[in-house]
Design a protein around this motif. Structure first.
Motif, PDB file in Angstrom:
ATOM      1  N   PHE A 370      20.741  -3.447  -1.920  1.00  0.00           N
ATOM      2  CA  PHE A 370      19.735  -3.585  -0.870  1.00  0.00           C
ATOM      3  C   PHE A 370      20.235  -4.357   0.354  1.00  0.00           C
ATOM      4  CE2 PHE A 370      16.747  -3.360  -4.657  1.00  0.00           C
ATOM      5  CZ  PHE A 370      16.408  -2.040  -4.432  1.00  0.00           C
ATOM      6  N   ASP A 371      21.476  -4.718   0.381  1.00  0.00           N
ATOM      7  CA  ASP A 371      22.006  -5.485   1.509  1.00  0.00           C
ATOM      8  C   ASP A 371      21.131  -6.720   1.737  1.00  0.00           C
ATOM      9  OD1 ASP A 371      24.096  -3.691   1.863  1.00  0.00           O
ATOM     10  OD2 ASP A 371      22.890  -2.379   3.123  1.00  0.00           O
ATOM     11  N   ASP A 372      20.765  -6.982   3.016  1.00  0.00           N
ATOM     12  CA  ASP A 372      20.008  -8.205   3.296  1.00  0.00           C
ATOM     13  C   ASP A 372      18.509  -7.970   3.396  1.00  0.00           C
ATOM     14  OD1 ASP A 372      19.979  -6.760   5.614  1.00  0.00           O
ATOM     15  OD2 ASP A 372      20.414  -8.454   6.931  1.00  0.00           O
ATOM     16  N   TYR A 373      18.031  -6.749   3.106  1.00  0.00           N
ATOM     17  CA  TYR A 373      16.597  -6.500   3.207  1.00  0.00           C
ATOM     18  C   TYR A 373      15.890  -6.553   1.847  1.00  0.00           C
ATOM     19  CZ  TYR A 373      17.910  -1.706   1.839  1.00  0.00           C
ATOM     20  OH  TYR A 373      18.419  -0.612   1.186  1.00  0.00           O
ATOM     21  N   GLY A 374      16.639  -6.846   0.782  1.00  0.00           N
ATOM     22  CA  GLY A 374      16.020  -6.939  -0.532  1.00  0.00           C
ATOM     23  C   GLY A 374      14.908  -7.968  -0.584  1.00  0.00           C
ATOM     24  N   ARG A 375      15.044  -9.032   0.214  1.00  0.00           N
ATOM     25  CA  ARG A 375      14.031 -10.090   0.221  1.00  0.00           C
ATOM     26  C   ARG A 375      12.685  -9.582   0.720  1.00  0.00           C
ATOM     27  NH1 ARG A 375      13.658 -11.807   5.533  1.00  0.00           N
ATOM     28  NH2 ARG A 375      15.197 -10.789   6.869  1.00  0.00           N
ATOM     29  N   LEU A 376      12.677  -8.473   1.491  1.00  0.00           N
ATOM     30  CA  LEU A 376      11.423  -7.963   2.053  1.00  0.00           C
ATOM     31  C   LEU A 376      10.676  -7.053   1.090  1.00  0.00           C
ATOM     32  CD1 LEU A 376      12.626  -7.165   5.688  1.00  0.00           C
ATOM     33  CD2 LEU A 376      11.461  -9.209   4.864  1.00  0.00           C
ATOM     34  N   ILE A 377      11.270  -6.763  -0.055  1.00  0.00           N
ATOM     35  CA  ILE A 377      10.584  -5.934  -1.045  1.00  0.00           C
ATOM     36  C   ILE A 377       9.395  -6.680  -1.621  1.00  0.00           C
ATOM     37  CG2 ILE A 377      10.846  -4.826  -3.304  1.00  0.00           C
ATOM     38  CD1 ILE A 377      13.745  -4.229  -2.537  1.00  0.00           C
ATOM     39  N   ASP A 443      11.445 -10.793   9.740  1.00  0.00           N
ATOM     40  CA  ASP A 443      10.746 -10.410   8.511  1.00  0.00           C
ATOM     41  C   ASP A 443       9.833  -9.217   8.737  1.00  0.00           C
ATOM     42  OD1 ASP A 443      12.005 -12.460   7.145  1.00  0.00           O
ATOM     43  OD2 ASP A 443      10.406 -13.893   7.553  1.00  0.00           O
ATOM     44  N   THR A 444      10.323  -8.223   9.435  1.00  0.00           N
ATOM     45  CA  THR A 444       9.561  -7.006   9.689  1.00  0.00           C
ATOM     46  C   THR A 444      10.446  -5.799   9.427  1.00  0.00           C
ATOM     47  OG1 THR A 444      10.196  -6.876  12.026  1.00  0.00           O
ATOM     48  CG2 THR A 444       8.213  -8.149  11.512  1.00  0.00           C
ATOM     49  N   GLY A 445       9.824  -4.648   9.312  1.00  0.00           N
ATOM     50  CA  GLY A 445      10.590  -3.418   9.150  1.00  0.00           C
ATOM     51  C   GLY A 445       9.804  -2.364   8.403  1.00  0.00           C
ATOM     52  N   LEU A 446      10.395  -1.194   8.222  1.00  0.00           N
ATOM     53  CA  LEU A 446       9.758  -0.059   7.564  1.00  0.00           C
ATOM     54  C   LEU A 446      10.572   0.385   6.359  1.00  0.00           C
ATOM     55  CD1 LEU A 446       8.887   2.031  10.744  1.00  0.00           C
ATOM     56  CD2 LEU A 446       7.193   1.103   9.137  1.00  0.00           C
ATOM     57  N   TYR A 487       5.073  14.409   1.753  1.00  0.00           N
ATOM     58  CA  TYR A 487       4.943  13.736   3.040  1.00  0.00           C
ATOM     59  C   TYR A 487       5.948  12.590   3.164  1.00  0.00           C
ATOM     60  CZ  TYR A 487       0.630  16.378   3.436  1.00  0.00           C
ATOM     61  OH  TYR A 487      -0.283  17.407   3.503  1.00  0.00           O
ATOM     62  N   ASN A 488       6.353  12.306   4.401  1.00  0.00           N
ATOM     63  CA  ASN A 488       7.212  11.150   4.664  1.00  0.00           C
ATOM     64  C   ASN A 488       6.329   9.930   4.869  1.00  0.00           C
ATOM     65  OD1 ASN A 488       9.939  12.341   4.764  1.00  0.00           O
ATOM     66  ND2 ASN A 488       9.032  13.577   6.412  1.00  0.00           N
ATOM     67  N   ALA A 489       6.542   8.914   4.054  1.00  0.00           N
ATOM     68  CA  ALA A 489       5.673   7.737   4.081  1.00  0.00           C
ATOM     69  C   ALA A 489       6.488   6.496   4.403  1.00  0.00           C
ATOM     70  CB  ALA A 489       4.966   7.565   2.740  1.00  0.00           C
ATOM     71  N   PHE A 490       6.005   5.732   5.359  1.00  0.00           N
ATOM     72  CA  PHE A 490       6.664   4.487   5.764  1.00  0.00           C
ATOM     73  C   PHE A 490       5.725   3.312   5.481  1.00  0.00           C
ATOM     74  CE2 PHE A 490       8.799   7.700   8.232  1.00  0.00           C
ATOM     75  CZ  PHE A 490      10.118   7.271   8.314  1.00  0.00           C
ATOM     76  N   ALA A 491       6.199   2.347   4.690  1.00  0.00           N
ATOM     77  CA  ALA A 491       5.424   1.143   4.398  1.00  0.00           C
ATOM     78  C   ALA A 491       5.905   0.026   5.316  1.00  0.00           C
ATOM     79  CB  ALA A 491       5.581   0.731   2.937  1.00  0.00           C
ATOM     80  N   LEU A 492       4.980  -0.518   6.102  1.00  0.00           N
ATOM     81  CA  LEU A 492       5.324  -1.527   7.106  1.00  0.00           C
ATOM     82  C   LEU A 492       5.301  -2.932   6.518  1.00  0.00           C
ATOM     83  CD1 LEU A 492       5.817  -2.377  10.096  1.00  0.00           C
ATOM     84  CD2 LEU A 492       3.315  -2.444  10.360  1.00  0.00           C
ATOM     85  N   ILE A 493       6.354  -3.678   6.771  1.00  0.00           N
ATOM     86  CA  ILE A 493       6.380  -5.118   6.486  1.00  0.00           C
ATOM     87  C   ILE A 493       6.195  -5.805   7.834  1.00  0.00           C
ATOM     88  CG2 ILE A 493       7.654  -7.034   5.472  1.00  0.00           C
ATOM     89  CD1 ILE A 493       6.973  -4.743   3.519  1.00  0.00           C
ATOM     90  N   TYR A 494       5.106  -6.530   7.986  1.00  0.00           N
ATOM     91  CA  TYR A 494       4.713  -7.071   9.281  1.00  0.00           C
ATOM     92  C   TYR A 494       4.584  -8.591   9.241  1.00  0.00           C
ATOM     93  CZ  TYR A 494       0.166  -6.946   6.899  1.00  0.00           C
ATOM     94  OH  TYR A 494      -0.860  -7.122   5.997  1.00  0.00           O
ATOM     95  N   ARG A 495       4.405  -9.172  10.413  1.00  0.00           N
ATOM     96  CA  ARG A 495       4.171 -10.614  10.511  1.00  0.00           C
ATOM     97  C   ARG A 495       2.699 -10.895  10.248  1.00  0.00           C
ATOM     98  NH1 ARG A 495       5.797 -11.435  16.525  1.00  0.00           N
ATOM     99  NH2 ARG A 495       5.022  -9.281  16.552  1.00  0.00           N
ATOM    100  N   PRO A 496       2.367 -11.740   9.260  1.00  0.00           N
ATOM    101  CA  PRO A 496       0.963 -12.053   9.002  1.00  0.00           C
ATOM    102  C   PRO A 496       0.286 -12.662  10.227  1.00  0.00           C
ATOM    103  CG  PRO A 496       2.310 -12.733   7.154  1.00  0.00           C
ATOM    104  CD  PRO A 496       3.257 -12.355   8.272  1.00  0.00           C
TER     105      PRO A 496
END
Length: 647
Positions: A370-377, A443-446, A487-496
């Motif tokens: 997961f490289d450096d984005y594993g923490r966002l899971i 701490d954001t991304g799709l 369908y292509n689905a994107f789950a957003l990680i956003y700033r609270p």
């Protein structure tokens, strides 16, 4: 303290004293300690009346339920039965107050003996740790019927060995009461094995004056500080060699400080090495400002703090208000970190084997695939122990129910398999320059759940009260279902935060439109999905558009899919909207959801609502419940509104 705050205290105190018939001389010379934070407003909070509460003391609770010899020093513990133990040996209770006669001014007579009452975890319930509870009452009485026994019973049902501490009241000092609590903590720790808990997993919790007492203990009487600190004549025993430290503190409409005088002494907080502290209080509490001041000082001192303000709640709400689920999630997390081991298990060597229910969160986060984005899971805004296993993720997801650990494992493995196969599954929505200018954007991304090449697109937003992002339960499972439907689905990680979350969603929509060809997706007739706070994001972007949140104006979605949110405002510009909610949702009232959908229908827009009997908040996919299959009907709703794109 501000002048108007002092006046408010005096006014409330005057009313309370009149109601109780208390002698004003009782408080002479103790203006700083004169009144608990709003305890006298009990009638407004639904708390006991002053007369009822006055009689609800440990004298009636403990006396007669324990023999004179039943003390914590020689306790014969039965971890399956309720018991009462006196805290001090007869004739050896550390005191600095001479109290020999009660002229009617005090709740307890001179022969009162402080005690601890046990509330065991029911058979068959997993034990999480222990909580010692101190009811409030301005040090004039103990409000057990509102803040003691009911809370202990609730917490024990959730897996906490619970103990109500009947501490000393006036004329004894706050310090003497704090020694009672410290003694109770020592007792619980000394019998941790018998109670089936780890000796590190002990928390203290106090309501109003009881919270102030808990703070006094943690500031001055934890560790192995014993009664000789106040009373040179006290004879220590073996129990005094046991630490009175606590792993966490619950301040329920309370603060560190004296009665009505919150402490904001940053250096004292820092020097005391206080444990993580959980605050909850009502917006109508007259001491909201003092609570907030104490929270800020603790944060400045580097103490982990979580604070919640309950809308329209007064002082003295006890177990009401729905806060205990959040406290449970927070405390479970604290206890998990006490024993967490951040290492790879034998069966989950990173990068080589698949995840199981026993896989630790840290193993997933740190998997090199997961490289450096594993923490966002997992929610980066929660303090999740790396030792927490995937099977127990529900323990940290506040406000959520029906969390399916098998689905958690399935999603973690899906993401790993996709990443290991060379598929790009995570996309930044901000540039490196933007993230450098605003580090929170790191701490954001799709996360992409790939469907058919060129298929239409859904953007999903998890909830979490704008405090954290509960993607593993509230958007990842739905995204996986959508991808399995092509369908292509994107789950957003956003700033609270409501504003920042909507800005991130607007940016995500812009990013997907701008990069649709490269991503091999179709943004025509896209849909916005969300649960709880995430549903509000979807609705707001659907109604107000991306331009309202700092981006160019992009077409509106063909459909908005909302789960369990009590949104009420209708602008007249809503896209076709599907909603679902449970009748037992304590956060999003189902009648509010029904009314919202009805108003959209009255505007001539396609809208639909499903109400599921008995379901609570945050049921996710609803597998194994009456809601199972709702996502198929939501997909059908989206499909029938394709072609309404850009209306």
């Amino acid at each position: 303290m501000r002048k108007n705050g002092i006046l408010l205290i005096i006014m409330i105190l005057t009313v309370w004293l009149a109601a109780c018939g208390a002698d004003r001389d009782t408080l002479n010379g103790e203006s700083e300690d004169s009144y608990d934070a709003g305890e006298g407003a009990a009638d407004d909070a639904g708390e006991d009346t002053a007369d009822d509460a006055w009689s609800s003391t440990a004298e009636s609770e403990a006396a007669g339920t324990a023999a004179a010899s039943d003390t914590v020093a020689g306790a014969a513990v039965d971890a399956h039965s309720r018991q009462t133990f006196y805290l001090w040996e007869e004739g050896d209770m550390p005191s600095q107050t001479e109290y020999t006669e009660n002229e009617g001014r005090y709740a307890d007579d001179p022969d009162f003996r402080p005690a601890v009452r046990t509330f065991p975890v029911p058979e068959g319930t997993e034990k999480k740790g222990a909580v010692l509870i101190c009811a409030g009452g301005a040090f004039q009485y103990r409000s057990d019927e509102n803040e003691g026994t009911p809370v202990a019973e609730l917490l024990s049902s959730l897996g906490y060995q619970s103990f109500v501490v009947d501490y000393r009241l006036r004329p004894y000092t706050q310090e003497e009461g704090a020694l009672d609590l410290a003694r109770a903590v020592r007792f619980v720790r000394s019998h941790a094995e018998e109670y089936g808990i780890d000796e590190k997993d002990i928390a203290v919790m106090g309501f109003s004056a009881g919270g102030i007492l808990s703070g006094e203990m943690l500031l001055h009487f934890d560790g192995i500080t014993d009664g000789t600190f106040l009373d040179a004549g006290y004879v220590p025993d073996e129990l005094d060699q046991v630490s009175a430290d606590a792993a966490a503190c619950g301040m329920i409409y309370a603060f560190y400080g004296r009665l009505s005088v919150a402490s904001a002494d940053v250096e004292s907080f820092r020097e005391a090495d206080l444990p993580p502290t959980y605050f909850v209080y009502g917006s109508r509490d007259p001491f909201v400002g003092e609570f907030e001041e104490c929270v800020r000082a603790l944060q400045e001192a580097g103490i982990p703090v979580e604070a919640h303000e309950l809308e329209d709640m007064p002082h003295g709400f006890g177990a009401e208000g729905g806060w205990i689920d959040g406290y449970d999630a927070w405390l479970s997390q604290i206890f998990a970190e006490n024993g967490g081991q951040n290492h790879l298990g034998d069966e989950t060597v990173a990068g080589e084997s698949v995840y199981t229910l026993n896989t630790k969160v840290a193993d997933v986060i740190n998997d090199p695939v997961f490289d450096d984005y594993g923490r966002l899971i997992f929610p980066v805004d929660l303090r999740i122990s790396g030792g927490l296993e995937l099977r127990d993720l529900d323990s940290v997801l506040m406000w959520y129910n029906n969390v399916n650990p098998e689905k958690t494992v399935e999603i973690a493995n899906y993401l790993r398999e996709q990443a290991a196969s060379g598929e790009q599954i995570f996309y930044d929505i901000y540039t490196e320059e933007e993230k450098e200018a605003d580090p929170d954007k790191e701490d954001t991304g799709l996360f992409l759940f790939r469907g058919d090449p060129g298929a239409r697109t859904a953007v999903l937003n998890a909830g979490g009260g704008f405090v954290y992002v509960a993607a593993m339960h509230d958007s990842f499972p739905q995204a996986l279902e959508l991808s399995q439907n092509g369908y292509n689905a994107f789950a957003l990680i956003y700033r609270p935060g409501a504003q920042t979350a909507c800005e991130d969603l607007a940016r995500a929509i812009a990013f997907l439109h701008e990069n649709a060809e490269e991503l091999r997706i179709n943004m025509t007739d896209y849909s916005l999905w969300g649960g709880s706070a995430g549903a509000r994001m979807a609705a707001w972007l659907g109604s107000y558009g991306t331009a309202a949140f700092g981006e160019e104006a992009y077409p509106r979605p063909a459909a908005v899919i909302m789960q369990y949110t009590g949104l009420s405002e209708v602008t007249g510009y809503e896209p076709p909207t599907y909603a679902c909610v449970g009748t037992s949702d304590g956060i999003a009232y189902y009648r509010t959801v029904e009314n919202y959908i009805s108003q959209i229908q009255q505007d001539g827009t396609d809208a639909e609502v499903e109400v599921f009997n008995g379901l609570r908040h945050g049921f996710g996919l609803g597998q194994g419940t009456v809601a199972e299959g709702w996502i198929d009907r939501a997909i059908s709703f989206w499909e029938r509104n394709m072609g309404s794109y850009g209306r």
